[in-house]
Design an enzyme around this catalytic site. Structure first.
Site, PDB file in Angstrom:
ATOM      1  N   ARG A 116       9.566  25.995   7.268  1.00 54.74           N
ATOM      2  CA  ARG A 116       8.539  26.365   6.716  1.00 54.74           C
ATOM      3  C   ARG A 116       7.582  25.186   6.393  1.00 54.74           C
ATOM      4  O   ARG A 116       6.513  25.684   6.018  1.00 54.74           O
ATOM      5  CB  ARG A 116       8.635  27.319   5.586  1.00 54.74           C
ATOM      6  CG  ARG A 116       8.313  28.555   5.632  1.00 54.74           C
ATOM      7  CD  ARG A 116       8.370  29.270   4.238  1.00 54.74           C
ATOM      8  NE  ARG A 116       7.941  30.765   4.181  1.00 54.74           N
ATOM      9  CZ  ARG A 116       8.804  31.799   4.240  1.00 54.74           C
ATOM     10  NH1 ARG A 116       9.872  31.400   4.471  1.00 54.74           N
ATOM     11  NH2 ARG A 116       8.395  32.739   4.135  1.00 54.74           N
ATOM     12  N   ARG A 132       9.089  44.555  -1.709  1.00 53.00           N
ATOM     13  CA  ARG A 132       9.449  43.255  -2.576  1.00 53.00           C
ATOM     14  C   ARG A 132       8.268  42.670  -3.569  1.00 53.00           C
ATOM     15  O   ARG A 132       7.263  43.185  -3.388  1.00 53.00           O
ATOM     16  CB  ARG A 132       9.429  42.459  -1.149  1.00 53.00           C
ATOM     17  CG  ARG A 132      10.769  42.074  -0.745  1.00 53.00           C
ATOM     18  CD  ARG A 132      10.598  41.277   0.566  1.00 53.00           C
ATOM     19  NE  ARG A 132       9.993  40.015   0.592  1.00 53.00           N
ATOM     20  CZ  ARG A 132       9.885  38.957   1.331  1.00 53.00           C
ATOM     21  NH1 ARG A 132      10.569  39.337   2.626  1.00 53.00           N
ATOM     22  NH2 ARG A 132       9.228  37.976   1.287  1.00 53.00           N
TER      23      ARG A 132
END
Ligand code: AMP
Length: 212
Positions: free
Chosen positions: A94, A159
Site C-alpha cells: 500500500r 466495518r
C-alpha cells in the site's frame, strides 16, 4: 494444474474497488492463499494483541499502519508452506516502501510476481460503495445494501472504518501513498488494469483472462 493456478498476484486499487470480493472469488480457481493485510490486522485486533490494538486505532481513523509492521506480517505469511506455490495479495503493498520490501523478499528467494491487477474506480464510486458495504462476520462474505443486498437470514455488520469520514481519509492516503506503486509496477511490465465499475462477475472474468 490449470494455467491460472499457482501464481503470485497482487490486487491493487482504491478502497471499495472490490479487491476483497474479487480475492475471495479468485482463490478457489487459483489454488493459492488469499493474503489480506486488512484481515490479518483485524484478526490481531480481535485477539487483543498489542499490535492489533495499536493497529486498530489507526485503522478506525482510516490511517495506514506503519510499514515495518505490515512488512513483517507479510514476510512471515508468504514464507508459510501454503504460500510456496503462489499467493494472492489484497491490500498489500500500500506504499512504495512496502512494494520495494516485497520485491526484495521475493528476489532473495529467486521468485517473482506474475502480475499486479489494478482495479480502477473513481473517488465518487468509492464513497457510495464503502458507506453501503456490509459483511457477514462469520464467512467474510461482502454485500452492498443497494447493489448486492444480503439475504434476510444473514446477519451483517458494517466495518468501523467504513464511515464517510474514515473513507475520505483512506482516499487521501490512497492517492498520496498507494497510487505511487502503480508506476513502480508499470515500469516492470507487471501492471494490468481492469474496469472496477463492472459487475463482480465481469470483473472476475476480466481478471481470469488477464492472468491466463
Ligand atoms: P483493508 O481491509 O485492506 O481496507 O484495510 C483496512 C485498514 O487496515 C487500512 O485502512 C489500514 O489502516 C490498514 N492496512 C491494511 N493493509 C495495510 C497496509 N498494507 N499498509 C498499511 N496499513 C494497512
Amino acid at each position: 494444474m490449470t494455467d491460472v493456478e499457482g501464481k503470485r498476484l497482487i490486487l491493487v486499487g482504491p478502497p471499495g474497488a472490490g479487491k476483497g470480493t474479487q480475492a475471495k472469488r479468485l482463490v478457489d480457481r487459483l489454488k493459492v492463499p488469499h493474503i489480506s493485510t486488512g484481515d490479518m490486522l483485524r484478526a490481531a485486533r480481535a485477539k487483543g494483541t498489542e499490535l492489533g490494538l495499536k493497529a486498530g486505532a489507526l485503522m478506525d481513523k482510516g490511517e495506514l499502519v506503519p510499514d515495518d509492521v505490515v512488512i513483517g506480517l507479510v514476510r512471515e505469511r508468504i514464507a508459510e508452506p501454503d504460500a510456496a506455490g503462489g499467493f494472492l495479495l489484497d491490500g498489500f503493498p500500500r506504499t512504495r516502501p512496502q512494494a520495494e520490501a516485497l520485491q526484495a523478499a521475493l528476489t532473495k528467494d529467486n521468485l517473482q510476481l506474475d502480475a499486479v491487477v489494478f482495479i480502477e474506480i473513481d473517488d465518487d464510486d468509492v464513497v457510495d460503495r464503502i458507506t453501503g458495504r456490509r459483511q457477514n462476520p462469520e464467512t467474510g462474505d461482502i454485500y452492498h445494501v443497494d447493489m448486492n443486498p444480503p439475504p434476510e437470514a444473514v446477519k451483517v455488520v458494517q466495518r468501523k472504518d467504513d464511515t464517510e469520514n474514515a473513507v475520505r481519509t483512506r482516499l487521501v492516503k490512497y492517492h498520496n501513498e498507494t497510487a505511487p506503486i502503480i508506476p513502480f509496477y508499470k515500469e516492470q511490465g507487471l501492471l494490468r488494469g481492469v474496469d472496477g465499475r463492472k459487475s463482480p462477475d465481469e470483473v472476475t472474468q476480466a481478471i481470469l483472462e488477464i492472468i491466463t
